[in-house]
Scaffold this motif. Sequence first.
Motif, PDB file in Angstrom:
ATOM      1  N   HIS A  62     -31.643  10.896   5.736  1.00 31.37           N
ATOM      2  CA  HIS A  62     -31.934  11.580   7.007  1.00 31.37           C
ATOM      3  C   HIS A  62     -30.671  12.592   7.181  1.00 31.37           C
ATOM      4  CE1 HIS A  62     -35.401   9.178   9.095  1.00 31.37           C
ATOM      5  NE2 HIS A  62     -35.669   9.703   7.616  1.00 31.37           N
ATOM      6  N   VAL A  80     -21.119   1.758   7.274  1.00 30.25           N
ATOM      7  CA  VAL A  80     -22.016   0.651   7.120  1.00 30.25           C
ATOM      8  C   VAL A  80     -21.515  -0.558   6.600  1.00 30.25           C
ATOM      9  CG1 VAL A  80     -24.123  -0.041   6.101  1.00 30.25           C
ATOM     10  CG2 VAL A  80     -24.129   2.247   7.165  1.00 30.25           C
ATOM     11  N   LEU A  83     -32.585  -0.068   7.285  1.00 30.75           N
ATOM     12  CA  LEU A  83     -32.884   1.151   8.214  1.00 30.75           C
ATOM     13  C   LEU A  83     -31.576   2.046   7.747  1.00 30.75           C
ATOM     14  CD1 LEU A  83     -33.569   0.085  11.465  1.00 30.75           C
ATOM     15  CD2 LEU A  83     -35.221   1.352   9.960  1.00 30.75           C
ATOM     16  N   PHE A  84     -30.320   1.610   7.333  1.00 33.72           N
ATOM     17  CA  PHE A  84     -29.201   2.381   7.160  1.00 33.72           C
ATOM     18  C   PHE A  84     -29.608   3.292   6.017  1.00 33.72           C
ATOM     19  CE2 PHE A  84     -26.269  -0.629   9.710  1.00 33.72           C
ATOM     20  CZ  PHE A  84     -25.768   0.334  10.301  1.00 33.72           C
ATOM     21  N   VAL A 130     -32.446   4.376   5.106  1.00 38.22           N
ATOM     22  CA  VAL A 130     -33.401   5.577   5.450  1.00 38.22           C
ATOM     23  C   VAL A 130     -32.393   6.520   6.110  1.00 38.22           C
ATOM     24  CG1 VAL A 130     -35.086   6.002   7.151  1.00 38.22           C
ATOM     25  CG2 VAL A 130     -35.457   4.026   5.754  1.00 38.22           C
ATOM     26  N   PHE A 131     -31.465   5.956   7.100  1.00 43.13           N
ATOM     27  CA  PHE A 131     -30.852   7.141   7.755  1.00 43.13           C
ATOM     28  C   PHE A 131     -29.795   7.840   6.609  1.00 43.13           C
ATOM     29  CE2 PHE A 131     -31.872   5.197  11.785  1.00 43.13           C
ATOM     30  CZ  PHE A 131     -31.556   6.390  12.498  1.00 43.13           C
ATOM     31  N   PHE A 132     -29.153   7.243   5.540  1.00 42.79           N
ATOM     32  CA  PHE A 132     -28.416   8.104   4.671  1.00 42.79           C
ATOM     33  C   PHE A 132     -29.108   9.435   4.330  1.00 42.79           C
ATOM     34  CE2 PHE A 132     -26.319   4.009   3.170  1.00 42.79           C
ATOM     35  CZ  PHE A 132     -25.258   3.953   4.470  1.00 42.79           C
ATOM     36  N   ILE A 137     -32.965  -6.076   8.094  1.00 41.84           N
ATOM     37  CA  ILE A 137     -33.643  -4.743   8.458  1.00 41.84           C
ATOM     38  C   ILE A 137     -32.814  -3.782   8.696  1.00 41.84           C
ATOM     39  CG2 ILE A 137     -35.094  -3.812  10.383  1.00 41.84           C
ATOM     40  CD1 ILE A 137     -36.592  -5.773   8.941  1.00 41.84           C
ATOM     41  N   ALA A 138     -31.601  -4.189   9.301  1.00 43.07           N
ATOM     42  CA  ALA A 138     -30.619  -3.179   9.648  1.00 43.07           C
ATOM     43  C   ALA A 138     -30.087  -2.442   8.224  1.00 43.07           C
ATOM     44  CB  ALA A 138     -29.340  -3.635  10.430  1.00 43.07           C
ATOM     45  N   ALA A 169     -20.438   7.808   5.562  1.00 39.69           N
ATOM     46  CA  ALA A 169     -21.514   6.893   6.212  1.00 39.69           C
ATOM     47  C   ALA A 169     -21.653   5.555   5.490  1.00 39.69           C
ATOM     48  CB  ALA A 169     -22.834   7.553   6.241  1.00 39.69           C
TER      49      ALA A 169
END
Lengths: 226, 490
Positions: free
Chosen positions: A204, A158, A197-198, A200-202, A193-194, A154
């Motif tokens: 999750h 990114v 957010l990335f 945060v996603f890592f 922002i992206a 991931a």
Amino acid sequence: MSITQLSLLEQAVFVLAALVLFTSFALLGQARLLSTIHLFAWQGLALALVSSLVATATNEPHLYLSALLTLSLKALLIPWMLHRLVRRLELERHAEPLRHPVMVMLAGTALVIFSYWIVLPIERLELAATRNIIAISLAVILIGLLIMVMRRQAVIKVIGFMSMENGLFLAAVAATHGMPLVVELGVAFDVLIAAVLFGVFFFHISESIESLDVDRLNRLRARDKS
Amino acid sequence: MSLLTITVFLPLAGGILLAFVRSSTVAGWINVGLSGLTLAASVALALGVLDSGAYAVPGFHLDAFNVYLVVLTALVGLTTGIFSRPYMAFIRLERGISAKRMRLYHSMYQGFMFTMLLALTTDNLGVLWVAVEGATLATVLLVSLYRTPESVEAAWKYFILCGVGIALALFGTVLVYFAAQHVLTDPAQGLIWTRLHQAAGRLDPAVMSIAFVFLLVGYGTKVGLVPLHNWLPDAHSEGPTPVSAVLSGLLLNVALYAVVRFKMLVDGSLAGTPKAAIAGHLMMGFGLLSFLVAGLFLHRQRDIKRLFSYSSIEHMGLMTFAFGIGGPLATFGALLHMLVHSLTKSAIFITVGHATHIAGTQAIDNIRGLIRTQPAVGWGLLIGVAAIAGFPPFGVFTSEFLLLSATMQSWPWLTVALLMGLAVAFAGLFRHLHPMVYSAAPDGQQAVRANMLPVALHLGLVLWLGLAVPPFLARWLDQATLLITGSRLL
């Protein structure tokens, strides 16, 4: 148009643009996660240099601002954030050898040729001078896409995404001397922002599949096939 | 403060405010109130624009085309907000969503409305891009609100695919700016749409046609055009139902709006060259492909929300196809279809939210006997699906009829493909609908508290538009048609 007819500054812009493309290839082939992040930072630095050179060549002061923005965002802040995430997720030693390296590199080369083919129809004289730069930035964008397709991790996906963004920035700076300031600020804001957010996603994703190999995210893929 | 400022920036202020409201009950009410105020301001704004024609302040531009979408956006925002208040309160208890995440939900709901309204009203193509990308950023955490592995996967896919798509759209925007710089006297205005439209004939055709390919692929990803549609069913099925309703009813429209704005520039630039209609042909191809493929996919769905998201892809494909044909009749039909599709689809998603609440699942096989358990929801679903499938006397029938006649005039053979696609989609919807509505209800299935007012309002409007398009709206859409195609229909 022959390259020797351009001023030294413009030639330097071309060299740096080629360097950005070169780092794209390096990103494509690099297996180690940390080295990939460092390469991405170098790409950001090269972009910032392109931007400041164009600013000097064309005497447009607002480009210095966007050079500064690129330097702080793409060469320092985002790599630093990724670095911190990698440390928190304990992935420092992670390496993922590229599958079929020769084929992938050839595909990258083919994308460069394809980009030059795309811009061929642009014939008007005043546009043709910048054709090269557009082709190079399109190649950077497409190689970023290739990175996202070929790599499974991931964080590297990114980085591929962000390097696509770098290609866009290269096109905007070198071919059109930068977008209007409000747009540039908006785009920089979106990228920031992206990036957050990335991050945060890592977390999750690593919670839900206990790894960052996103090819294992395939619960939904079966839905349409059943 | 002008009405325009209120319409666009009230949701932004609301989004910031809601980030600080701790009680999610209060936040739900504030959300409804803010959406109501936005709607009131947008209606007043639209009345003004209708009186005076176009309206422009630096940075913004309103004409008949975007102002009707502004009103539609504000309306769907309000009705979905009304639905979301009790529904999310229930979801919060059922799924145990923390107060912090509810705050995120309400704040981002308004943030999403802000990006939609900004994208519609801005005159600057760069800001349009920023707003559409902002819409992805605002909704991506809403898709993963439940934090199930499936929803995280759906949100990741949504983020990556739309991010890549929208990056290509930015490349197209850069190319447009590049073409404009050599034409406009003040190059800094190279992204102002109104200026570009005036100078469209002088933009370099080669650059513009390359740019359009990237723009169509980029914004087309957000429209949900096949083969870039993969994110859409996942994001719609795994996110909370109010989010599915606004994604389907608003986001897809706004992305298509962006494509049409660019098509107007490209058509102007290519007029008189041998490839004059290339933009339209590309849109027709992608649109028809999406329409047919999505119709087939309807048959194999097992999840009720995925079913209706494929139906959205199908209808967006049809609209893209119609804008691609391009004449006044097709454009008028497509504008009307945008309107009725948004109203119907968001009504359906609201009803589906209640239906899944009753059945406790999204699996079509386990949703049974809605009409017996709760007639309002059962009838709502039945009428909604009848409307979306194109039954008379609903508005979707009117617009599809217009689109078919337009196709018959300019591409007679494609009418066959369209009719087949409509039949396939019709069968795909009804084979799933029939058991869900009519069959025997499982033991112990109970009615839930459902507010069917938004659904009734939407379907009532769609019915009205099917029986008779009111003269003021017809004139309004006609003005938009004039703007897009250069000739009137009525």
